[in-house]
Design an enzyme around this catalytic site. Structure first.
Site, PDB file in Angstrom:
ATOM      1  CG  ASN B  78      -1.780  -1.264   1.274  1.00  0.00           C
ATOM      2  OD1 ASN B  78      -1.538  -2.140   2.105  1.00  0.00           O
ATOM      3  ND2 ASN B  78      -2.730  -1.386   0.358  1.00  0.00           N
ATOM      4  CB  ILE B  85       0.407   6.218   2.718  1.00  0.00           C
ATOM      5  CG1 ILE B  85       1.832   6.520   3.181  1.00  0.00           C
ATOM      6  CG2 ILE B  85      -0.226   5.117   3.568  1.00  0.00           C
ATOM      7  CD1 ILE B  85       1.905   7.258   4.480  1.00  0.00           C
ATOM      8  CB  CYS B  86      -3.045   3.182  -0.778  1.00  0.00           C
ATOM      9  SG  CYS B  86      -4.762   2.809  -1.163  1.00  0.00           S
ATOM     10  CG  LEU B  87      -4.582   4.813   5.921  1.00  0.00           C
ATOM     11  CD1 LEU B  87      -4.677   3.303   6.162  1.00  0.00           C
ATOM     12  CD2 LEU B  87      -3.603   5.443   6.902  1.00  0.00           C
TER      13      LEU B  87
END
Lengths: 1097, 148
Positions: B78, B85-87
């Protein structure tokens, strides 16, 4: 020009007024008297009018000569000092004779005399004490007008000038035939010289001596050129020897010249004009030195430097602010350009800087004046000739005695200096061409002047200090109608109580009273009250009172009230009110009687020089108070651009002695600013419409654009101007509050008359329907009573108090006065949650509905989640907490929740009404909350142009109980009420003595000028005005002398609305500099252009 | 523009009451810019690693999420090569009720439980799903190599 030339050329002419000589005079053998008379007759035939004394002397010396007349003539002309004697009695004559004989016969006595005689050709004899003085020599070309053989003989001939009978621009040269004394025309001056000499000789202003200079040999043919030398002497008749020209003389001379031409517009008769031009040409040809001309040139060169941008902007603001108020003066004549105005202000300013006056402290005065105010007092006392009252025993100095070199006169230096004579130069009147050997000065004749200090420098205080320094006329006057102890102060109604309060504030002498003459019934007893020793020191009244009294007096033709007495002094506050001399107010003011007159104004010249005239007229400042005089010298040159430099320096010299202007940016001699004001911060806060407002605004805007385009297409804009203005008004109202469109409140529109009632009432049923629909829909989406009860109970359960609970958005502690609870029962600050809503709404891609369709579901449809639990929240499903003491009975009705703890709980909740208040009110309230937190006893001023908006705010603020002390000041208040409001505002505590924020709601129109509101340092301008000078004036109510804190002003502007466009227009106006007054039509066109820019996308 | 009270309060709390395994220190010349370190969570491939991140609070904060980026190279399905950041809470699921502290904790949690089904670094995610042992070995290798 050819005909007179030939008419005269072939004839021998004699001087028209001379008696033809039949024979040489034969004095021998005849009786003394008859010989003398013949001699005199012949001599005057040749020389014109000469004094009796000269004739006597000439007769005595030459009666036995061979050619008595010839010799006498030559002697007269060659030795003017001897023979040109002025008649002033025997003694003089004897002396002259003695002098002559001594120089001729007794060499030992003639050390200096003959030389002096040669050089100083000054004394001339005529019957009325005259002289002449050489100013130079011209070499002049002449045309021969007759054929002359043996012309070389002419080189020794005597020449005389000879005027054409009718044309002053034709001058002949005559030869005096030696044998007979006859004259014979030989030629004519070239036109360029003739034009100069002719009028001057004709008017007996110039004496010339012509001597041959170049004459061709042998034959002179007609048309040949010969050259003569012309010695020019100015004659005393040209000189008006009065060392000062005070107003009276000036005016008399002016009237005289006026009378000649029979016109009243100030034009001179053509001959005087010609004479003046000839004189100036002559001086030019002779290259006479003129110091003033040189100065002028230097000044022009200096003036080319960069303009003072700041001052420029300032002036624009000044002139604009008044051009808006003065829409009643549409005459487009005599507008002055901004640059001229700027120059003028600059010069009046700088000159006041040069005045080095002592500082005077007024007696009986509680306040301590600032240094420049003390200077101002000294200046005012000086203007009133109260020299002994000026500190340091200000002495009357000649040069500072209000005498200024009259700029109508130009100085020239005599080319040859005369021993024993102090005159090195002379002066020519540029108006009528008369000359003067002494420096002409203008002695100002009026007592008083114009105090034109910039706004906020304390003109009121300075003026009151004058009243206290010199409260009464100390000269003994036994006129029962002279109120010698009273100063009448005329002020706009709004400032009446302020003046009174200032008077009381500064007075340290209980004997000095201030009496308000306003709407009372003392008209008949006024004289009785004022003309005795216990008269009040000051009578305050308003322009309106005076005007109405004057109107009555005009009808009844009796002198009552204010007109029944002559005041010691009159002071006009905001004196530019009378700037239009044709208004009733101005006329009423002129008709008041007083010994001393003062005008206070921050803007002496609003936009036309005529404005200034009216002030000068009131002051009685002669000669300028004569309108045609003013027009001729000031208005016309500025209008036409001709003689501008002269008019300008004239205007400056008029103003210099009578006008004092200081600005805030000016520095004293130590380099300090006159007034150090605390900093001022003006912030524009852009607000967003809430959904409801936006729907209505867009609908109204679409309708306005349609109407505009329709009218524009059909060319009916000007015709339907008022309906377009109404549309604009609606838009502006929405920007403040939706409810305003239900009112008739037009705000401070300058086009009040253009807005007709029908339009205001009529077509707006449409928009009202729209509003009603929206409100109904809003109602439908509201929670039901059961729902409300349920949630309330849960909230009370969940939150026995708010200790330790924080708003998760700002992470600050919750304040129950400012807390909103979602239906998922999470608490936030109102402002924080609103920000959240706004942000979410603006960042969600909503489908844009048709703004013209009120049913489009644009409203209430954004999906917003609770920051805490992410459940959907809606604005109309929120709850507001209220401290219990502020709860109203509404809060308990119907939805009352009964629980055991309700007594201990100190708050209640009610459904939150998201659109009840306008966005502007919400913004204002959140600022007020913040101010309350930071300084709970501060003073805040809220300006709006819409009084009904202020009403709404007042109502809303009162809900907060003792937190805010709300006061309102608008045009609907009477005088007493105004005063009470202002007094109450200045106190820092609320009604019950608790600390509270004092909020003064002021209508921009009623409170924009004059008021002193320095007790407050924070202000809100709720809506923009078309002219931002009006707004800045309002800001200056706070930001002026006496302000101790830094001033913060917030201007509310609705985003993407007409208000933003108004800002653009303000900006553009400032850049263009609208110093020009337009007439009604032009103004409308201009506005149409503005409106067009409002509607363009 | 003055610093909102919320940011001041958050900063004070981050310093006075720090989260175990996380530090966040604002730059003295820009109080909206933080140097962040996160300890790799125990029993994760990132254990014993010390990862540097940068965190920036935009003007609209807290209406919008902070911008966070790994500065230390990390192998994670991620997190991409640029450290992005993939959040969800950094994107659509941001709420103003979240704070710097909670966001950093979320990132720390992301290190414990990578989510290769919603990848940002596709190759890493593929590897993670298809050859999990090798992927975890690479992650450990990178941690040792870069995050010490």
């Amino acid at each position: 020009m050819a005909s007179p030339f030939f008419d005269q050329s072939l004839e021998t002419t004699t001087e028209p007024n001379s008696v033809p000589l039949s024979q040489d005079p034969e004095p021998e053998g005849e009786s003394q008297s008859s010989g003398y008379l013949t001699f005199k007759k012949d001599l005057t035939g040749v020389l014109g009018e000469i004094s009796e004394s000269s004739v006597q002397i000439l007769y005595e010396d030459f009666q036995n000569a061979k050619d008595p007349l010839d010799k006498a003539t030559n002697a007269y002309l060659d030795n003017p000092d001897v023979y040109q004697v002025i008649d002033d009695g025997k003694g003089r004559r004897e002396k002259k004779r003695y002098f002559f004989t001594s120089s001729k016969r007794k060499k030992e006595d003639s050390k200096a005399a003959p030389l002096t005689v040669k050089k100083a050709k000054k004394e001339v004899s005529t019957d009325d004490n005259r002289w002449k003085r050489e100013i130079g020599t011209i070499d002049a070309d002449c045309w021969c007008t007759r054929s002359i053989f043996g012309s070389a003989s002419l080189r020794k001939a005597s020449f005389l000038p000879m005027m054409h009978a009718d044309n002053p621009n034709v001058v002949y040269v005559n030869e005096i035939i030696p044998k007979t004394g006859h004259r014979r025309e030989i030629g004519r001056f070239n036109e360029d010289v003739a034009k100069i000499l002719g009028p001057l000789i004709l008017s007996n202003s110039l004496d010339v001596r012509i001597t041959p200079c170049y004459i061709p040999d042998n034959v002179l043919h007609i048309g040949d050129t010969f050259i003569v030398q012309v010695d020019c002497y100015l004659k005393s008749s040209l000189f008006v020897d009065d060392n000062s020209t005070d107003g009276d003389d000036f005016l008399r001379a002016y009237k005289l010249s006026n009378g000649k031409s029979g016109s009243s517009d100030g034009a001179l008769d053509p001959f005087t004009v010609m004479k003046r031009a000839a004189l100036l040409d002559l001086f030019g040809t002779l290259r006479l030195d003129s110091p003033s001309l040189q100065r002028e040139k230097i000044r022009e060169a200096v003036d080319l430097d960069q303009p003072d941008e700041q001052l420029l902007a300032k002036l624009q603001a000044d002139s604009q602010s008044d051009s808006e108020n003065s829409s009643s003066t549409p005459s487009s004549s005599s507008n002055i350009t901004l640059n001229q105005l700027r120059d003028l202000y600059k010069s009046t300013q700088s000159s006041s800087l040069e005045i080095q006056l002592p500082e005077t402290d007024p007696p009986d005065f509680k306040l301590t004046l600032r240094p420049y105010q003390k200077h101002g007092l000294s200046w005012m006392l000086q203007r009133e000739n109260e020299y002994d009252l000026i500190e340091g025993g200000g002495t009357k100095k000649d040069e500072e005695d209000g005498s200024f070199v009259n700029p109508l006169w130009r100085e020239y230096v005599w080319p040859k200096q005369v021993k024993g004579s102090s005159d090195s130069s002379f002066f020519i009147n540029l108006y009528d061409g008369s000359c003067c050997s002494k420096r002409p000065v203008i002695r100002s004749t009026c007592s008083g002047g114009i105090l034109a200090d910039e706004m906020g420098l304390g003109k009121t205080i300075t003026t009151l200090s004058l009243v206290f320094s010199c409260p009464m006329d100390r000269s003994i006057v036994a006129d029962p109608r002279y109120a010698s102890r009273t100063t009448l102060i005329v002020v706009p109604m709004a400032l009446l109580s302020q003046w009174e309060r200032e008077f009381i504030r500064v007075s340290d002498n209980p004997g000095r009273r201030c009496y308000i003459y306003y709407g009372s019934d003392t008209k008949d007893s006024l004289q009785f009250m004022l003309c005795n020793t216990s008269a009040p020191a000051v009578v305050l009244t308003t322009y309106g009172t005076i005007q109405s009294e004057w109107s009555k007096q005009e009808v009844t033709n009796s002198c009552k009230g204010l007109y029944s007495v002559k005041f010691f002094r009159i002071i006009l506050d905001e004196g530019h009110i009378i700037r239009n001399r044709s208004t009733k107010t101005a006329k009423a003011i002129y008709a008041l009687k007083a010994s001393r007159r003062w005008i206070l104004t921050g803007t002496p010249i609003v936009n036309r020089l005529e404005d200034l005239y009216s002030l000068i007229r009131f002051l009685g400042f002669e000669p300028w108070s004569n309108h045609s005089f003013w027009k001729h010298f000031i208005t016309l040159p500025f209008d036409t651009g001709k003689d501008l430099a002269l008019a300008f320096s004239l205007l400056k010299s008029i103003l210099d002695p009578i006008l004092l202007r200081r600005t805030k940016n000016q520095r004293d001699h130590n380099g300090n600013l006159l007034v150090e004001l605390p900093p001022k911060e003006v912030v524009i806060e852009r607000l967003k419409f809430n959904e409801k407002e936006e729907v209505i605004y867009n609908w109204l805007k679409a309708r306005a654009v349609n109407t505009f385009n329709e009218n524009f297409r059909r060319g009916l804009l000007l015709k339907n101007y008022s309906s377009i203005l109404t549309h604009l008004l609606r838009l502006r109202q929405i920007c403040d509050h939706i409810d305003l469109i239900k009112t008739q409140d037009q705000g401070d529109t300058e086009d009040v008359h253009a807005l007709q009632r029908e339009i205001l009432n009529g077509s707006d049923e449409e928009v009202l329907t729209l509003v009603r629909n929206l409100e109904r829909k809003e109602e439908e989406e509201k929670m039901s009573i059961e729902e409300i009860k349920e949630i309330k109970a849960e909230i009370y359960d969940l939150y026995p108090n708010f200790d330790g609970i924080e708003c998760s958005i700002c992470t600050g502690a919750i304040d129950i006065r400012n807390c909103v609870i979602t239906d998922c029962k999470h608490c936030f600050c109102v402002g924080c949650l609103k920000e959240h809503f706004d942000f979410q709404e603006s960042h969600q891609d909503e489908p844009t509905g048709d703004p013209t369709n009120p049913d489009s579901s644009l409203m209430f449809n954004a999906k917003v989640l609770c920051p805490m639990c992410r459940s959907v929240i809606k604005k109309n499903r929120l709850f507001r907490t209220i401290p219990k003491q502020f709860a109203t009975c509404d809060d308990n009705l119907l939805t009352q929740v009964s629980d055991k703890k309700s007594i201990e709980r100190f708050y209640m909740v009610r459904p939150f009404d998201p659109y009840g208040k306008s966005s502007k009110i919400n913004a204002l309230f959140s600022h007020l909350q913040q101010i309350r937190e930071e300084s709970p006893d501060d003073h805040v001023i809220v300006f709006s142009q819409f009084t009904s908006f202020l009403d709404i705010i007042e109502k809303e603020l009162k809900k907060y109980g003792s937190d805010f002390k709300v006061l309102k000041f608008d045009g609907r208040l009477g005088l007493d009420q105004r005063q009470r409001v202002l007094e109450s505002f200045e106190k820092s505590t609320g009604n019950d003595g608790v600390k509270a924020i004092s909020v003064l709601l002021i209508s921009l129109k009623a409170g924009g000028v004059g008021l002193n509101l320095t007790v407050a340092s924070k202000a809100f301008l709720l809506d923009p005005h078309w002219n931002n000078a009006v707004e800045f004036q309002a800001i200056d109510r706070l930001h002026r002398v006496g302000q101790t804190k830094s001033v913060k002003v917030i201007r509310f502007i609705m985003q993407d609305s007409i208000e933003e466009r108004m800002l653009e227009i303000q900006k553009r106006k400032n850049q263009l500099g609208e110093a020009l007054t337009l007439n009604d039509d032009e103004r409308r066109k201009k506005r149409i252009e503005e409106i067009q820019s409002l509607f363009k996308e | 523009m003055s610093l909102p009270k919320r940011i001041i309060r958050e900063t004070e709390r981050l310093i006075s009451d720090p989260v175990p395994g996380i530090t966040a220190v604002p730059h003295s010349d820009n109080l909206r810019y933080f140097d962040v370190t996160i300890q790799g969570p125990e029993s994760s491939p990132y254990e014993n690693g010390k990862f540097k991140l940068e965190l920036f609070l935009p003007d609209e904060y807290p209406m919008v999420a902070p911008k966070v980026r790994f500065l230390t190279k990390i192998y994670h399905p991620n997190i991409d090569r640029l450290g992005r950041i993939c959040l969800d809470v950094l994107k659509n699921n941001w709420s103003p009720a979240l704070q710097i502290r909670t966001i950093l904790l979320s990132i720390q949690a992301l290190l414990s439980s990578p989510n290769p089904d919603d990848p940002l670094a596709n190759e890493v995610a593929e590897e993670w799903k298809n050859n999990n042992v090798h992927a975890i070995a690479t992650a450990k290798e990178w941690t040792e190599k870069y995050a010490n």
